[in-house]
Design a protein around this motif. Structure first.
Motif, mmCIF file in Angstrom:
data_model
loop_
_atom_site.group_PDB
_atom_site.id
_atom_site.type_symbol
_atom_site.label_atom_id
_atom_site.label_comp_id
_atom_site.label_asym_id
_atom_site.label_seq_id
_atom_site.Cartn_x
_atom_site.Cartn_y
_atom_site.Cartn_z
ATOM 1 N N GLY A 313 -1.032 -0.603 13.340
ATOM 2 C CA GLY A 313 0.288 -0.904 12.811
ATOM 3 C C GLY A 313 0.245 -1.646 11.489
ATOM 4 N N GLU A 314 1.294 -2.408 11.220
ATOM 5 C CA GLU A 314 1.482 -3.072 9.932
ATOM 6 C C GLU A 314 1.339 -4.573 10.080
ATOM 7 O OE1 GLU A 314 4.740 -3.027 6.256
ATOM 8 O OE2 GLU A 314 5.114 -1.922 8.124
ATOM 9 N N PRO A 315 0.576 -5.220 9.189
ATOM 10 C CA PRO A 315 0.369 -6.666 9.331
ATOM 11 C C PRO A 315 1.622 -7.471 8.983
ATOM 12 C CG PRO A 315 -0.646 -5.877 7.315
ATOM 13 C CD PRO A 315 -0.183 -4.661 8.061
ATOM 14 N N GLN A 316 1.744 -8.590 9.646
ATOM 15 C CA GLN A 316 2.748 -9.600 9.304
ATOM 16 C C GLN A 316 1.974 -10.894 9.052
ATOM 17 O OE1 GLN A 316 4.864 -8.797 13.118
ATOM 18 N NE2 GLN A 316 6.718 -8.663 11.869
ATOM 19 N N TRP A 317 1.479 -11.028 7.848
ATOM 20 C CA TRP A 317 0.590 -12.143 7.560
ATOM 21 C C TRP A 317 1.352 -13.468 7.555
ATOM 22 C CZ3 TRP A 317 -3.636 -10.170 8.692
ATOM 23 C CH2 TRP A 317 -4.225 -9.064 8.079
ATOM 24 N N GLY A 318 0.694 -14.458 8.127
ATOM 25 C CA GLY A 318 1.156 -15.836 8.043
ATOM 26 C C GLY A 318 0.029 -16.700 7.516
ATOM 27 N N ALA A 319 0.354 -17.830 6.946
ATOM 28 C CA ALA A 319 -0.659 -18.699 6.350
ATOM 29 C C ALA A 319 -1.644 -19.192 7.409
ATOM 30 C CB ALA A 319 0.010 -19.874 5.652
ATOM 31 N N ALA A 320 -2.926 -19.081 7.093
ATOM 32 C CA ALA A 320 -3.995 -19.566 7.979
ATOM 33 C C ALA A 320 -5.218 -19.814 7.101
ATOM 34 C CB ALA A 320 -4.298 -18.551 9.075
ATOM 35 N N PRO A 321 -5.387 -21.016 6.578
ATOM 36 C CA PRO A 321 -6.465 -21.289 5.613
ATOM 37 C C PRO A 321 -7.861 -20.987 6.144
ATOM 38 C CG PRO A 321 -4.867 -23.079 5.658
ATOM 39 C CD PRO A 321 -4.523 -22.183 6.802
ATOM 40 N N GLN A 322 -8.035 -21.003 7.472
ATOM 41 C CA GLN A 322 -9.364 -20.783 8.036
ATOM 42 C C GLN A 322 -9.656 -19.305 8.310
ATOM 43 O OE1 GLN A 322 -6.548 -21.819 9.465
ATOM 44 N NE2 GLN A 322 -6.973 -22.706 11.477
ATOM 45 N N CYS A 323 -8.764 -18.392 7.920
ATOM 46 C CA CYS A 323 -8.953 -16.958 8.194
ATOM 47 C C CYS A 323 -8.697 -16.125 6.950
ATOM 48 C CB CYS A 323 -8.009 -16.487 9.300
ATOM 49 S SG CYS A 323 -8.198 -17.359 10.865
ATOM 50 N N ASP A 324 -9.148 -14.885 6.980
ATOM 51 C CA ASP A 324 -8.858 -13.912 5.931
ATOM 52 C C ASP A 324 -8.406 -12.611 6.576
ATOM 53 O OD1 ASP A 324 -9.689 -15.517 3.686
ATOM 54 O OD2 ASP A 324 -11.769 -15.151 4.319
ATOM 55 N N GLY A 325 -7.475 -11.921 5.914
ATOM 56 C CA GLY A 325 -6.972 -10.662 6.427
ATOM 57 C C GLY A 325 -7.556 -9.478 5.681
ATOM 58 N N TYR A 326 -7.709 -8.347 6.388
ATOM 59 C CA TYR A 326 -8.240 -7.115 5.812
ATOM 60 C C TYR A 326 -7.367 -5.957 6.284
ATOM 61 C CZ TYR A 326 -12.404 -10.005 5.059
ATOM 62 O OH TYR A 326 -13.262 -10.997 4.670
ATOM 63 N N ALA A 327 -6.964 -5.092 5.361
ATOM 64 C CA ALA A 327 -6.094 -3.975 5.714
ATOM 65 C C ALA A 327 -6.489 -2.729 4.927
ATOM 66 C CB ALA A 327 -4.627 -4.320 5.435
ATOM 67 N N LEU A 328 -6.293 -1.569 5.566
ATOM 68 C CA LEU A 328 -6.553 -0.295 4.896
ATOM 69 C C LEU A 328 -5.297 0.106 4.110
ATOM 70 C CD1 LEU A 328 -8.417 1.766 7.654
ATOM 71 C CD2 LEU A 328 -9.390 0.813 5.562
ATOM 72 N N SER A 329 -5.094 -0.556 2.988
ATOM 73 C CA SER A 329 -3.886 -0.321 2.205
ATOM 74 C C SER A 329 -4.191 -0.034 0.743
ATOM 75 C CB SER A 329 -2.944 -1.521 2.318
ATOM 76 O OG SER A 329 -3.597 -2.725 1.942
ATOM 77 N N GLY A 330 -5.434 0.333 0.448
ATOM 78 C CA GLY A 330 -5.853 0.499 -0.940
ATOM 79 C C GLY A 330 -5.699 1.888 -1.505
ATOM 80 N N GLY A 331 -5.051 2.803 -0.780
ATOM 81 C CA GLY A 331 -4.790 4.124 -1.331
ATOM 82 C C GLY A 331 -5.598 5.227 -0.695
ATOM 83 N N CYS A 332 -5.008 6.438 -0.689
ATOM 84 C CA CYS A 332 -5.642 7.634 -0.143
ATOM 85 C C CYS A 332 -5.441 8.784 -1.118
ATOM 86 C CB CYS A 332 -5.040 7.990 1.221
ATOM 87 S SG CYS A 332 -5.434 6.815 2.533
ATOM 88 N N SER A 333 -6.240 9.840 -0.969
ATOM 89 C CA SER A 333 -6.151 10.953 -1.901
ATOM 90 C C SER A 333 -6.649 12.234 -1.233
ATOM 91 C CB SER A 333 -6.985 10.670 -3.155
ATOM 92 O OG SER A 333 -8.360 10.505 -2.811
ATOM 93 N N ASN A 334 -6.429 13.341 -1.897
ATOM 94 C CA ASN A 334 -6.951 14.631 -1.447
ATOM 95 C C ASN A 334 -8.429 14.719 -1.802
ATOM 96 O OD1 ASN A 334 -7.349 17.321 -0.696
ATOM 97 N ND2 ASN A 334 -6.652 18.083 -2.679
ATOM 98 N N ILE A 335 -9.261 14.845 -0.803
ATOM 99 C CA ILE A 335 -10.698 14.985 -1.020
ATOM 100 C C ILE A 335 -11.181 16.378 -0.617
ATOM 101 C CG2 ILE A 335 -12.981 14.131 -0.322
ATOM 102 C CD1 ILE A 335 -11.718 11.402 0.155
ATOM 103 N N TYR A 336 -10.602 16.955 0.445
ATOM 104 C CA TYR A 336 -11.207 18.109 1.100
ATOM 105 C C TYR A 336 -10.499 19.444 0.895
ATOM 106 C CZ TYR A 336 -13.991 14.687 3.699
ATOM 107 O OH TYR A 336 -14.844 13.684 4.059
ATOM 108 N N ASN A 337 -9.221 19.451 0.502
ATOM 109 C CA ASN A 337 -8.491 20.716 0.387
ATOM 110 C C ASN A 337 -8.500 21.241 -1.040
ATOM 111 O OD1 ASN A 337 -7.821 20.431 3.089
ATOM 112 N ND2 ASN A 337 -5.733 19.755 2.698
ATOM 113 N N MET A 338 -8.345 22.564 -1.177
ATOM 114 C CA MET A 338 -8.316 23.171 -2.500
ATOM 115 C C MET A 338 -6.976 22.936 -3.197
ATOM 116 S SD MET A 338 -9.054 27.155 -3.557
ATOM 117 C CE MET A 338 -10.812 26.960 -3.227
ATOM 118 N N ASN A 339 -5.887 22.958 -2.429
ATOM 119 C CA ASN A 339 -4.559 22.972 -3.031
ATOM 120 C C ASN A 339 -3.665 21.839 -2.530
ATOM 121 O OD1 ASN A 339 -4.923 25.393 -4.614
ATOM 122 N ND2 ASN A 339 -4.892 26.513 -2.675
ATOM 123 N N GLY A 340 -4.194 20.638 -2.452
ATOM 124 C CA GLY A 340 -3.395 19.493 -2.055
ATOM 125 C C GLY A 340 -3.487 19.204 -0.572
ATOM 126 N N ALA A 341 -3.122 17.956 -0.196
ATOM 127 C CA ALA A 341 -3.309 17.526 1.186
ATOM 128 C C ALA A 341 -2.095 16.824 1.768
ATOM 129 C CB ALA A 341 -4.535 16.603 1.278
#
Length: 413
Positions: A313-341
């Motif tokens: 799902g989607e993160p709901q970040w709250g302040a926590a100085p002793q932790c770090d968050g990581y999310a797969l939100s850096g972008g996606c693209s067509n890698i495998y198809n000839m004519n778009g994905a």
């Protein structure tokens, strides 16, 4: 009826109830669990997780996969298990075991595939077919070793009690043609229930037409099901070649808000470092936080140093100085198809295939895991609500593209 299918890997194995809810809501006619690997001793693993050995299904490592798949099965979804992938030796191992032990009930492969099937039956489901993703074909024009292996493997599976097999080729039509003819001659015209033709990655640009001609020439009762890929996250996606994955975004000094939505919590595991936690992602996660010190977010939400807390799902970040968050939100693209994905791209391709002499009977999508991995990226210009919405849009790309009167493309999710 147009058959719509989707492959799913670690995201269905470890994605818990959220993954099952997504797939039920998306409305596919079949889910193909990918990928079973066969060791030299005949043990079975699902991706990197051992699941069957010496005729015994390992309930401790399966993540309650039988129970989860039973929900899909009871919902009218066909369940198929795929064997093989690129860069492995599964079919070489299968061939050696068949030569040594044969196809009867004492054979290791017989007992292990029987255990795999029985585990699903005991949970209230079943396995409708075994998919041959054999990417080890090297002989030209016909690799007779692989013909013999796949023919013998079909016989063993029939002896176990499987009702059919499916083929998942991307090249080597002569080898698959000879295998197809032999399997049909031995087990009947419908025993190969579908051809899942890869038209992406190594099969990019493939046309279903020659494969449809193969089915017609043999008089097979086999569905022609070509497949295309969705947009893809960067390699990894969480960890790649000794570094953080390209699609991972780190947010310092945060954790999931204690008063937020924790219903999609998947698991908690302890690691020495955040890098280890990135490598420990198993599938189905879209974000997690890693604790560098003790964290107390309220009742039932106390975490120790080294804990990684994985969510769908989607993160709901709250302040926590002793932790770090990581999310797969850096972008996606067509890698495998000839004519778009994106879904409209796939719909256009299926419309093109529909006009061929041997039009497809349906289509498949590669890969539910990629739908999950791209959920937070906003790919295809869409505003995603959940992975089920995106998975459904890809399913509709198949049905709309192959329908008698094609509809306008569904907006990308």
């Amino acid at each position: 009826m147009i058959s719509t299918r989707i492959y799913a890997g670690g995201a269905i194995q470890f994605g818990g109830q959220p993954a099952i809810d997504d797939l039920l809501a998306a409305g596919y006619t079949a889910v193909i669990v990918w990928s079973v690997h066969v060791s030299t001793s005949g043990d079975l693993s699902l991706n990197d997780t051992p699941i069957v050995s010496d005729g015994i299904f390992n309930t401790q490592t399966s993540g309650d996969l039988p129970g989860h798949l039973a929900q899909l099965y009871k919902g009218g979804v066909q369940i198929i298990f795929s064997v093989g992938s690129g860069g492995v030796s599964d079919y070489a191992n299968i061939g050696a075991l068949l030569q040594k032990e044969g196809t009867g009930p004492t054979a290791t492969l017989f007992r292990n595939f029987a255990a795999l099937k029985q585990a699903k039956v005991d949970a209230g489901g079943d396995i409708d077919a075994i998919d041959f993703d054999n990417e080890e074909i090297t002989g030209y024009p016909v690799d007779q070793t692989q013909v013999d292996t796949m023919t013998g493997f079909s016989t063993l599976l029939a002896n176990v009690g499987f009702g059919s097999v499916t083929f998942c080729p991307y090249s080597s039509l002569p080898t698959w043609t000879e295998t197809y003819g032999k399997v049909l001659a031995t087990h009947g015209k419908g025993f190969v229930s579908a051809i899942h033709l890869q038209a992406y990655s190594g099969g990019m640009g493939n046309s279903p037409e020659p494969w449809g001609q193969m089915i017609s020439d043999a008089g097979g009762q086999t569905l022609l099901i070509p497949g295309l890929a969705t947009v893809q996250a960067g390699p990894g996606p969480w960890w790649n070649n000794g570094a953080i994955g390209e699609s991972v975004v780190k947010t310092a000094s945060v954790a999931q808000y204690g008063g937020g939505d924790w219903s999609n919590l998947l698991r908690v595991a302890n690691f020495a470092t955040a890098d280890d936690a990135l490598q420990g992602a198993e599938g189905g996660e879209t974000f997690f936080f890693y604790c560098n010190g003790y964290l107390d977010l309220g009742p039932g939400k106390q975490f120790q140093k080294g804990d990684a807390v994985y969510f769908a799902g989607e993160p709901q970040w709250g302040a926590a100085p002793q932790c770090d968050g990581y999310a797969l939100s850096g972008g996606c693209s067509n890698i495998y198809n000839m004519n778009g994905a994106c879904p409209p791209d796939l719909q256009t391709q299926f419309q093109t295939w529909k006009a061929e002499k041997h039009p497809p009977d349906g289509g498949f999508i590669w890969l539910y895991d990629s739908v999950v991995n791209c959920f937070l990226s906003g790919s295809c210009g869409g505003s995603e609500q959940n992975p089920a919405t995106t998975a459904k849009a890809y399913r509709e790309a198949i049905t709309n593209g192959l329908s008698v009167t094609a509809k306008s493309p569904t907006p990308a999710e």
